[in-house]
Design a protein around this motif. Structure first.
Motif, PDB file in Angstrom:
ATOM      1  N   GLN A  77     -12.493 -52.960  12.866  1.00 32.15           N
ATOM      2  CA  GLN A  77     -12.211 -53.465  11.730  1.00 32.15           C
ATOM      3  C   GLN A  77     -13.538 -53.803  10.760  1.00 32.15           C
ATOM      4  OE1 GLN A  77      -9.376 -52.723   9.860  1.00 32.15           O
ATOM      5  NE2 GLN A  77     -10.643 -53.246   8.157  1.00 32.15           N
ATOM      6  N   ARG A  78     -14.288 -54.740  11.497  1.00 33.53           N
ATOM      7  CA  ARG A  78     -15.619 -55.369  10.953  1.00 33.53           C
ATOM      8  C   ARG A  78     -16.548 -53.965  10.910  1.00 33.53           C
ATOM      9  NH1 ARG A  78     -18.144 -59.915  10.227  1.00 33.53           N
ATOM     10  NH2 ARG A  78     -16.739 -61.105  11.217  1.00 33.53           N
ATOM     11  N   LEU A  79     -16.537 -53.310  11.735  1.00 27.59           N
ATOM     12  CA  LEU A  79     -17.598 -52.008  11.329  1.00 27.59           C
ATOM     13  C   LEU A  79     -16.908 -51.183  10.267  1.00 27.59           C
ATOM     14  CD1 LEU A  79     -19.528 -50.009  12.367  1.00 27.59           C
ATOM     15  CD2 LEU A  79     -18.116 -49.073  13.802  1.00 27.59           C
ATOM     16  N   ILE A 134      -6.709 -67.111  -0.352  1.00 26.64           N
ATOM     17  CA  ILE A 134      -6.711 -66.302   0.686  1.00 26.64           C
ATOM     18  C   ILE A 134      -6.095 -64.931   0.374  1.00 26.64           C
ATOM     19  CG2 ILE A 134      -5.768 -65.942   2.986  1.00 26.64           C
ATOM     20  CD1 ILE A 134      -6.312 -69.048   3.554  1.00 26.64           C
ATOM     21  N   ASP A 135      -4.911 -64.966  -0.237  1.00 28.61           N
ATOM     22  CA  ASP A 135      -4.256 -63.771  -0.744  1.00 28.61           C
ATOM     23  C   ASP A 135      -5.195 -62.796  -1.702  1.00 28.61           C
ATOM     24  OD1 ASP A 135      -1.874 -64.039   0.483  1.00 28.61           O
ATOM     25  OD2 ASP A 135      -0.772 -65.088  -0.974  1.00 28.61           O
ATOM     26  N   MET A 136      -5.865 -63.373  -2.464  1.00 24.25           N
ATOM     27  CA  MET A 136      -6.675 -62.969  -3.365  1.00 24.25           C
ATOM     28  C   MET A 136      -7.726 -62.032  -2.709  1.00 24.25           C
ATOM     29  SD  MET A 136      -7.366 -65.783  -6.202  1.00 24.25           S
ATOM     30  CE  MET A 136      -8.434 -64.966  -7.185  1.00 24.25           C
ATOM     31  N   LEU A 137      -8.140 -62.407  -1.364  1.00 25.06           N
ATOM     32  CA  LEU A 137      -9.193 -61.859  -0.917  1.00 25.06           C
ATOM     33  C   LEU A 137      -8.683 -60.480   0.076  1.00 25.06           C
ATOM     34  CD1 LEU A 137     -11.072 -65.186   0.390  1.00 25.06           C
ATOM     35  CD2 LEU A 137     -12.336 -63.121  -0.734  1.00 25.06           C
ATOM     36  N   TYR A 156     -10.066 -60.339   8.727  1.00 24.53           N
ATOM     37  CA  TYR A 156     -11.009 -59.588   8.011  1.00 24.53           C
ATOM     38  C   TYR A 156     -11.720 -60.490   7.127  1.00 24.53           C
ATOM     39  CZ  TYR A 156      -7.019 -60.313   4.656  1.00 24.53           C
ATOM     40  OH  TYR A 156      -5.980 -60.785   4.118  1.00 24.53           O
ATOM     41  N   LEU A 157     -11.584 -61.904   7.218  1.00 24.39           N
ATOM     42  CA  LEU A 157     -12.524 -62.684   6.362  1.00 24.39           C
ATOM     43  C   LEU A 157     -13.498 -63.552   7.364  1.00 24.39           C
ATOM     44  CD1 LEU A 157      -9.831 -64.448   4.238  1.00 24.39           C
ATOM     45  CD2 LEU A 157     -11.183 -62.504   3.721  1.00 24.39           C
ATOM     46  N   GLN A 270     -15.382 -65.230   2.523  1.00 28.39           N
ATOM     47  CA  GLN A 270     -15.753 -64.216   2.233  1.00 28.39           C
ATOM     48  C   GLN A 270     -15.284 -62.874   2.813  1.00 28.39           C
ATOM     49  OE1 GLN A 270     -20.063 -64.399   2.162  1.00 28.39           O
ATOM     50  NE2 GLN A 270     -20.145 -65.465   0.249  1.00 28.39           N
ATOM     51  N   HIS A 271     -14.889 -61.744   2.104  1.00 25.76           N
ATOM     52  CA  HIS A 271     -14.215 -60.611   2.905  1.00 25.76           C
ATOM     53  C   HIS A 271     -15.569 -59.961   3.799  1.00 25.76           C
ATOM     54  CE1 HIS A 271     -12.464 -56.792   3.728  1.00 25.76           C
ATOM     55  NE2 HIS A 271     -11.268 -57.371   3.448  1.00 25.76           N
TER      56      HIS A 271
END
Length: 291
Positions: A77-79, A134-137, A156-157, A270-271
């Motif tokens: 997922q990070r990739l 957190i939801d906004m991200l 994912y954050l 940060q995302h």
């Protein structure tokens, strides 16, 4: 060799507790989910689930595989997020969202330095509860969140702690609790508690419900006003309560266990899609230890 899709199906089956539930979450036919698991077991040359009961349970081999599968899926997922970020490049607008309980003055002090280095980026400041940020991200916005630490942060954050803020228990000077020393926490259960929760009704991990009689707000300034009107006791950041304490309207809750308040960590979120970009790295650096 096993595939990313097989590992995702494997993990989802563990999380949901059954092949049918995994199929519903993944929007696939149950036969497809079952075949992925069978193929994964063939590739691993091991039985991953005991199917003798009503619901499948992990075998020893399955338990051994699970943490490695989870780690690989997170890295995958990070990739994907990093690749998406490469396509986008530097954003033209950067949003900074902070919990209402975090002093904005400290954040405003660093914006001049940020704009000196990135003069063409438009800044937008937003205010919301930590859980709402957190939801906004989730939407992969070019956004940096500044929140009070939560026990659960989505995978994912990216996040780091940049300091802490002192919290204490407070009550209006006119409230019955202000004129007595609470011997223990049970005394607090007899009076209404004022508590923070997000707009989608989720409560913060450190806003512990003690009293059965509750009143909710989605920011600390509303909580302060409710307390000043004598509606109950609450946990507030010290810097928000100080002015009302100095004026004599609010008091730190008299309690035998004097240090029921605590230092709440402040985190920067940060995302992954954006966290590697220079402007996001610079902002993180400026935010470190300003609290």
């Amino acid at each position: 060799m096993f595939s990313i899709e097989q590992l995702q199906v494997f993990i989802t089956t563990v999380e949901t507790g059954s092949f049918s539930a995994a199929a519903r979450r993944l929007n696939k036919a149950q036969s497809v989910v079952s075949q992925h698991i069978i193929n994964l077991e063939l590739d691993c040359d091991a039985t991953l689930f005991d199917r003798s009961g009503r619901y499948p349970t992990l075998t020893k081999a399955g338990k051994n595989l699970l943490p490695h599968a989870q780690a690989l899926i997170l890295q995958h997922q990070r990739l994907k997020n990093s690749v998406s970020g490469l396509k986008q490049g530097a954003p033209s607008e950067l949003k900074i969202a902070l919990d209402e309980g975090i002093p904005f003055k400290k954040i405003a002090n660093i914006t001049h330095e940020l704009q000196l280095e990135f003069p063409y980026i438009t800044l937008e400041f937003l205010s919301a509860s930590s859980l709402d940020i957190i939801d906004m991200l989730k939407d992969k916005n070019p956004l940096t969140g500044i929140i009070f630490s939560e026990l659960t942060i989505p995978s994912y954050l990216d996040y780091e702690c940049v300091g802490s803020i002192k919290f204490d228990l407070y009550v209006a000077k006119s409230h019955p609790l202000a004129s007595q020393i609470c011997k223990n926490i049970d005394t607090l259960r007899l009076h209404r508690q004022l508590i923070i929760r997000s707009r989608n009704t989720h409560s913060s991990s450190f806003q512990i419900k003690i009293s059965p009689n509750l009143c909710y707000a989605d920011n600390y300034f509303l909580l302060l006003e409710l307390a000043l009107q004598g509606n109950g006791w609450c946990l507030l950041p010290k810097h928000i309560a100080d002015e009302s304490v100095e004026s004599g309207q609010l008091v730190k809750l008299p309690i035998e266990f004097k240090e029921m308040g605590w230092q709440a960590n402040v985190d920067v979120l940060q995302h992954q899609q954006h966290s590697h970009l220079d402007v996001f790295k610079t902002l993180r650096g400026l935010l470190r230890n300003i609290f």
